[in-house]
Design a protein around this motif. Sequence first.
Motif, PDB file in Angstrom:
ATOM      1  N   UNK A  76       0.802  -1.231   0.000  1.00 41.53           N
ATOM      2  CA  UNK A  76       0.000   0.000   0.000  1.00 41.53           C
ATOM      3  C   UNK A  76       0.834   1.280   0.000  1.00 41.53           C
ATOM      4  N   UNK A  77       2.031   1.218   0.588  1.00 43.39           N
ATOM      5  CA  UNK A  77       2.896   2.415   0.606  1.00 43.39           C
ATOM      6  C   UNK A  77       3.719   2.538  -0.686  1.00 43.39           C
ATOM      7  N   UNK A  78       3.353   1.741  -1.711  1.00 45.30           N
ATOM      8  CA  UNK A  78       3.950   1.770  -3.057  1.00 45.30           C
ATOM      9  C   UNK A  78       5.332   1.138  -3.130  1.00 45.30           C
ATOM     10  N   UNK A  79       5.769   0.499  -2.045  1.00 46.65           N
ATOM     11  CA  UNK A  79       7.034  -0.231  -2.095  1.00 46.65           C
ATOM     12  C   UNK A  79       6.772  -1.623  -2.664  1.00 46.65           C
ATOM     13  N   UNK A  80       7.829  -2.247  -3.151  1.00 46.99           N
ATOM     14  CA  UNK A  80       7.763  -3.605  -3.666  1.00 46.99           C
ATOM     15  C   UNK A  80       8.533  -4.519  -2.731  1.00 46.99           C
ATOM     16  N   UNK A  81       8.012  -5.736  -2.577  1.00 46.03           N
ATOM     17  CA  UNK A  81       8.712  -6.737  -1.792  1.00 46.03           C
ATOM     18  C   UNK A  81       8.482  -8.096  -2.424  1.00 46.03           C
ATOM     19  N   UNK A  82       9.358  -9.042  -2.077  1.00 47.00           N
ATOM     20  CA  UNK A  82       9.179 -10.397  -2.560  1.00 47.00           C
ATOM     21  C   UNK A  82       8.063 -11.079  -1.779  1.00 47.00           C
ATOM     22  N   UNK A  83       7.307 -11.917  -2.443  1.00 55.01           N
ATOM     23  CA  UNK A  83       6.319 -12.753  -1.786  1.00 55.01           C
ATOM     24  C   UNK A  83       7.046 -13.959  -1.197  1.00 55.01           C
ATOM     25  N   UNK A  84       6.321 -14.837  -0.552  1.00 57.66           N
ATOM     26  CA  UNK A  84       6.922 -16.077  -0.050  1.00 57.66           C
ATOM     27  C   UNK A  84       7.538 -16.853  -1.205  1.00 57.66           C
ATOM     28  N   UNK A  85       6.833 -16.881  -2.326  1.00 60.05           N
ATOM     29  CA  UNK A  85       7.352 -17.556  -3.518  1.00 60.05           C
ATOM     30  C   UNK A  85       8.627 -16.868  -4.021  1.00 60.05           C
ATOM     31  N   UNK A  86       8.642 -15.554  -4.003  1.00 58.37           N
ATOM     32  CA  UNK A  86       9.824 -14.799  -4.419  1.00 58.37           C
ATOM     33  C   UNK A  86      11.000 -15.010  -3.482  1.00 58.37           C
ATOM     34  N   UNK A  87      10.715 -15.087  -2.186  1.00 58.07           N
ATOM     35  CA  UNK A  87      11.778 -15.355  -1.212  1.00 58.07           C
ATOM     36  C   UNK A  87      12.381 -16.732  -1.446  1.00 58.07           C
ATOM     37  N   UNK A  88      11.528 -17.708  -1.773  1.00 56.63           N
ATOM     38  CA  UNK A  88      12.030 -19.056  -2.078  1.00 56.63           C
ATOM     39  C   UNK A  88      12.919 -19.024  -3.319  1.00 56.63           C
ATOM     40  N   UNK A  89      12.524 -18.249  -4.309  1.00 55.31           N
ATOM     41  CA  UNK A  89      13.349 -18.096  -5.512  1.00 55.31           C
ATOM     42  C   UNK A  89      14.689 -17.460  -5.145  1.00 55.31           C
ATOM     43  N   UNK A  90      14.649 -16.430  -4.334  1.00 52.94           N
ATOM     44  CA  UNK A  90      15.892 -15.780  -3.908  1.00 52.94           C
ATOM     45  C   UNK A  90      16.829 -16.752  -3.210  1.00 52.94           C
ATOM     46  N   UNK A  91      16.277 -17.585  -2.313  1.00 48.36           N
ATOM     47  CA  UNK A  91      17.108 -18.578  -1.618  1.00 48.36           C
ATOM     48  C   UNK A  91      17.661 -19.604  -2.604  1.00 48.36           C
ATOM     49  N   UNK A  92      16.855 -19.986  -3.580  1.00 49.52           N
ATOM     50  CA  UNK A  92      17.308 -20.951  -4.586  1.00 49.52           C
ATOM     51  C   UNK A  92      18.453 -20.386  -5.419  1.00 49.52           C
ATOM     52  N   UNK A  93      18.523 -19.067  -5.523  1.00 50.32           N
ATOM     53  CA  UNK A  93      19.565 -18.423  -6.326  1.00 50.32           C
ATOM     54  C   UNK A  93      20.856 -18.163  -5.551  1.00 50.32           C
ATOM     55  N   UNK A  94      20.857 -18.367  -4.234  1.00 48.59           N
ATOM     56  CA  UNK A  94      22.066 -18.127  -3.447  1.00 48.59           C
ATOM     57  C   UNK A  94      23.282 -18.856  -4.022  1.00 48.59           C
ATOM     58  N   UNK A  95      23.168 -20.124  -4.437  1.00 52.26           N
ATOM     59  CA  UNK A  95      24.344 -20.774  -5.030  1.00 52.26           C
ATOM     60  C   UNK A  95      24.842 -20.063  -6.294  1.00 52.26           C
ATOM     61  N   UNK A  96      23.932 -19.452  -7.040  1.00 53.00           N
ATOM     62  CA  UNK A  96      24.353 -18.704  -8.235  1.00 53.00           C
ATOM     63  C   UNK A  96      25.143 -17.475  -7.812  1.00 53.00           C
ATOM     64  N   UNK A  97      24.648 -16.755  -6.807  1.00 55.50           N
ATOM     65  CA  UNK A  97      25.367 -15.569  -6.338  1.00 55.50           C
ATOM     66  C   UNK A  97      26.745 -15.974  -5.808  1.00 55.50           C
ATOM     67  N   UNK A  98      26.800 -17.092  -5.045  1.00 61.16           N
ATOM     68  CA  UNK A  98      28.097 -17.576  -4.528  1.00 61.16           C
ATOM     69  C   UNK A  98      29.024 -17.965  -5.666  1.00 61.16           C
ATOM     70  N   UNK A  99      28.475 -18.653  -6.659  1.00 62.17           N
ATOM     71  CA  UNK A  99      29.273 -19.069  -7.820  1.00 62.17           C
ATOM     72  C   UNK A  99      29.857 -17.843  -8.520  1.00 62.17           C
ATOM     73  N   UNK A 100      29.036 -16.811  -8.685  1.00 61.47           N
ATOM     74  CA  UNK A 100      29.484 -15.606  -9.382  1.00 61.47           C
ATOM     75  C   UNK A 100      30.574 -14.881  -8.618  1.00 61.47           C
ATOM     76  N   UNK A 101      30.536 -14.958  -7.295  1.00 58.03           N
ATOM     77  CA  UNK A 101      31.518 -14.248  -6.464  1.00 58.03           C
ATOM     78  C   UNK A 101      32.868 -14.942  -6.438  1.00 58.03           C
ATOM     79  N   UNK A 102      32.922 -16.206  -6.834  1.00 51.91           N
ATOM     80  CA  UNK A 102      34.202 -16.948  -6.819  1.00 51.91           C
ATOM     81  C   UNK A 102      35.104 -16.544  -7.949  1.00 51.91           C
TER      82      UNK A 102
END
Length: 102
Positions: A76-102
């Motif tokens: 309602x305050x016009x901000x965007x946030x991840x849903x539960x589904x989006x948070x799960x996607x973000x967690x699933x991508x952690x290995x990609x972020x780690x891979x990219x940082x190596x």
Amino acid sequence: MSVRDVVPQRREDPDPAVVAAMELLGQRWVLRIVWELEPGSLGFLELRRRMGNCSSSVLATRLALLVEKGIARKLPDKQYELTTRGEALGRALWPVWDWAAD
């Protein structure tokens, strides 16, 4: 142990949901939006500022798509946030972020 021992064998015909996910995540800026929203909600202008050279129109289009797919929501305050589904996607991508940082 080889990669083939760990990775499940792929079927010839991929699941339509998997194809849809690949197409969604393959769109420019989608992964960046997920990455930026993972720590918490952001307003459009702050998100745009953090994303540098992403145009406002493309950002608005990608956010609308992520909202439509249930990955993000507009508060309602016009901000965007991840849903539960989006948070799960973000967690699933952690290995990609780690891979990219190596």
